[in-house]
Design an enzyme around this catalytic site. Structure first.
Site, PDB file in Angstrom:
ATOM      1  N   GLU A 119      -5.527 -40.327  23.058  1.00 38.33           N
ATOM      2  CA  GLU A 119      -6.384 -41.238  22.310  1.00 38.33           C
ATOM      3  C   GLU A 119      -5.813 -42.648  22.275  1.00 38.33           C
ATOM      4  O   GLU A 119      -6.559 -43.633  22.371  1.00 38.33           O
ATOM      5  CB  GLU A 119      -6.593 -40.719  20.881  1.00 38.33           C
ATOM      6  CG  GLU A 119      -7.445 -39.471  20.790  1.00 38.33           C
ATOM      7  CD  GLU A 119      -8.867 -39.685  21.282  1.00 38.33           C
ATOM      8  OE1 GLU A 119      -9.320 -40.839  21.384  1.00 38.33           O
ATOM      9  OE2 GLU A 119      -9.548 -38.679  21.568  1.00 38.33           O
ATOM     10  N   TYR A 201      -9.636 -43.588  13.008  1.00 35.80           N
ATOM     11  CA  TYR A 201     -10.243 -42.902  14.148  1.00 35.80           C
ATOM     12  C   TYR A 201      -9.273 -41.899  14.780  1.00 35.80           C
ATOM     13  O   TYR A 201      -9.613 -40.736  14.992  1.00 35.80           O
ATOM     14  CB  TYR A 201     -10.681 -43.924  15.210  1.00 35.80           C
ATOM     15  CG  TYR A 201     -10.908 -43.273  16.551  1.00 35.80           C
ATOM     16  CD1 TYR A 201     -12.065 -42.543  16.793  1.00 35.80           C
ATOM     17  CD2 TYR A 201      -9.942 -43.343  17.558  1.00 35.80           C
ATOM     18  CE1 TYR A 201     -12.267 -41.898  18.000  1.00 35.80           C
ATOM     19  CE2 TYR A 201     -10.133 -42.701  18.767  1.00 35.80           C
ATOM     20  CZ  TYR A 201     -11.298 -41.981  18.986  1.00 35.80           C
ATOM     21  OH  TYR A 201     -11.485 -41.332  20.181  1.00 35.80           O
ATOM     22  N   ASP A 219     -15.825 -44.289  17.076  1.00 39.44           N
ATOM     23  CA  ASP A 219     -15.344 -45.309  18.005  1.00 39.44           C
ATOM     24  C   ASP A 219     -16.559 -46.011  18.589  1.00 39.44           C
ATOM     25  O   ASP A 219     -17.686 -45.828  18.116  1.00 39.44           O
ATOM     26  CB  ASP A 219     -14.464 -44.680  19.096  1.00 39.44           C
ATOM     27  CG  ASP A 219     -15.249 -43.767  20.024  1.00 39.44           C
ATOM     28  OD1 ASP A 219     -16.433 -43.474  19.751  1.00 39.44           O
ATOM     29  OD2 ASP A 219     -14.677 -43.339  21.051  1.00 39.44           O
TER      30      ASP A 219
END
Length: 487
Positions: A119, A201, A219
């Site tokens: 990520e 996130y 996102d």
């Protein structure tokens, strides 16, 4: 990059498109902002109550239509349909990505680490670019404990070319923090957000995918899908708008498969529901999409109208003169050239990374002015004065190029300065310095070509290599020409 926006409370948090709004009578339709406020009053603390009352007061003062007839959240039926459709589509169409390996219950911490690394790498970077970096990273540091024992320089070298180097630094610092706590990998989103470099996130992604916590993720891809599903035309960068996107995403998360659902939502935005060419006819949730429905009703309103495009601020323009300093050293009857690299400050742009000596200018400058600035820098930094403390072998302007950073457009001028030190000669820059406090170093061309350098620094060195290649070709041609004349 952090963008700050001024928020007016009289504006709607979510708005429908102008075309959709015109179908209603603004005098008889309450604004969506006040609807959103009524929803917030159910989920927020009592301290928010004065703000809600202010919203109702501004309704009377504001005559301009502020919203549409869209409901605050998805209906129960919509939610169920979206979950079933998206998960079914994801099971059949998910991409085969290296960070989507299935792990057993006893390997949750390793799965969390893999999700975390992927990520962070994927932020501001394309999937295809990330895949090879991710594989190399995991080969070198397969667990968080391996990473925690790495140095920043090792991490930067592995990261070189991905850009946004602050991400790599925070990843390392976060790993060291988790390992130092000796309590294992945090398994809740709220705990994960206490780790350096992990925001809302990333925490949601790790917690839902690795630990099955029912939390949302938002996102750019998710915002695009939600904005189209609900025809949200409010500024997607606005703080209150983003807050409401999180509410919508939280409502949709499947309680039995939160990680898969979050990945399906992101996958849809990354593939079918793209920025400029959405494949609506193949979308599993097109029947729930208001933007698609609006397009079918009125072909002049494309799905790509959502989310609203935000005009980006123009990047700041600055100028930089780079001096590739090559030292020719005569040692023990052997000569060789080494290049000087300087370590950037530990804070700010490209913190802690290595580059060639450079000077930032506040405006465009002539060759003479640039050389004067470089000479002053070399004298102050290394006590090196061309023609005084060393012999200038050559000094050549190699050209210029423009490099774009997040918020800076930088014009870079490049020169190659080759100097000769006499046998036994030395300058202060070659005195020993502790490795952990070193702010410069000299490396030969073989080492330089294998170092993890930023794309801008690598481009500078490519110009040096091209120049040396041209010199070599020219030298060979001259030698051949002389040989022919002799024979």
């Amino acid at each position: 990059m952090i963008l700050l926006f001024r928020v007016r409370l009289i504006n709607p948090t979510f708005e429908r498109s102008t075309v959709a709004t015109k179908r209603q009578n603004p005098k008889t339709t309450p604004s969506f902002h006040c609807k959103a406020s009524s929803f917030e009053s159910k989920t927020m603390s009592h301290s928010s109550a004065p703000r809600m009352r202010k919203c109702r007061q501004t309704k009377k003062e504001e005559e301009e239509p502020l919203g549409g007839d869209m409901e605050d959240l998805f209906s129960e039926k919509e939610t169920e349909n979206i979950r079933l459709s998206l998960l079914g589509w994801y099971d059949e169409n998910q991409r085969d990505l290296p960070w989507r390996k299935t792990r057993s219950e006893t390997e949750k911490e390793r799965r969390a680490y893999e999700v975390w690394v992927s990520e962070i790498m994927l932020q501001q970077t394309r999937v295809q670019t990330v895949m090879e970096y991710y594989k190399r990273w995991m080969h070198k540091w397969p667990t968080i404990y391996d990473l925690a024992h790495a140095s920043l320089e090792e991490v930067n070298e592995m990261w070189a070319g991905l850009g946004y180097y602050r991400r790599a630094r925070f990843l390392l610092e976060g790993a060291k923090m988790v390992v130092a706590e000796k309590e294992g990998f945090p398994n809740k989103a709220s705990s994960l957000m206490k780790v350096k470099g992990i925001g809302e996130y990333t925490a949601g992604a790790i917690a839902s995918i690795a630990f099955n916590e029912v939390v949302p993720v938002v996102d750019g891809n998710v915002i695009r899908v939600l904005a189209r599903l609900k025809t949200i035309s409010a500024n997607p960068k606005d703080r209150l708008t983003v807050k409401n996107f999180w509410k919508l995403a939280a409502q949709l998360v499947d309680p039995s498969r939160p990680g898969d659902f979050n990945q399906s939502l992101m996958e849809l935005g990354a593939t079918l529901c793209s920025v400029s060419k959405p494949s609506c006819s193949s979308c599993p949730i097109s029947s729930q999409c208001r933007a698609y429905s609006l397009f079918l009703e009125n072909g002049s309103i494309p799905v790509t109208e959502y989310p609203t495009k935000v005009v980006k601020a123009k990047p700041k323009l600055d100028f930089c003169c780079v001096c590739v300093l090559e030292i020719l050293i005569q040692e023990n009857n052997r000569s060789g050239g080494r290049f000087v690299l300087v370590k950037r400050p530990e804070e700010g742009l490209l913190a802690g990374l290595w580059e060639f000596p450079s000077v930032i200018l506040d405006k465009e400058a002539s060759v003479a002015a640039r050389r004067k600035a470089i000479n002053l820098y070399l004298k102050e930094a290394f006590h090196l004065e061309p023609k005084e403390t060393c012999t200038v072998v050559s000094r050549k302007e190699l050209g210029e190029f423009v490099h774009i950073f997040t918020h800076i457009r930088r014009k870079i001028y490049v020169e190659l300065l080759v100097v000769q030190l006499a046998e036994g000669g030395t300058i202060d820059m070659f005195k020993d310095e502790a490795k952990d406090t070193m702010t410069w170093k000299c490396v030969d061309s073989d080492v330089l070509s294998t170092m993890g350098l930023t794309s801008a620094v690598r481009k500078v060195y490519s110009m040096v290599e091209a120049h040396k290649q041209d010199l070599s070709v020219s030298s060979n041609r001259t030698a051949i020409s002389r040989k022919r004349r002799i024979t």
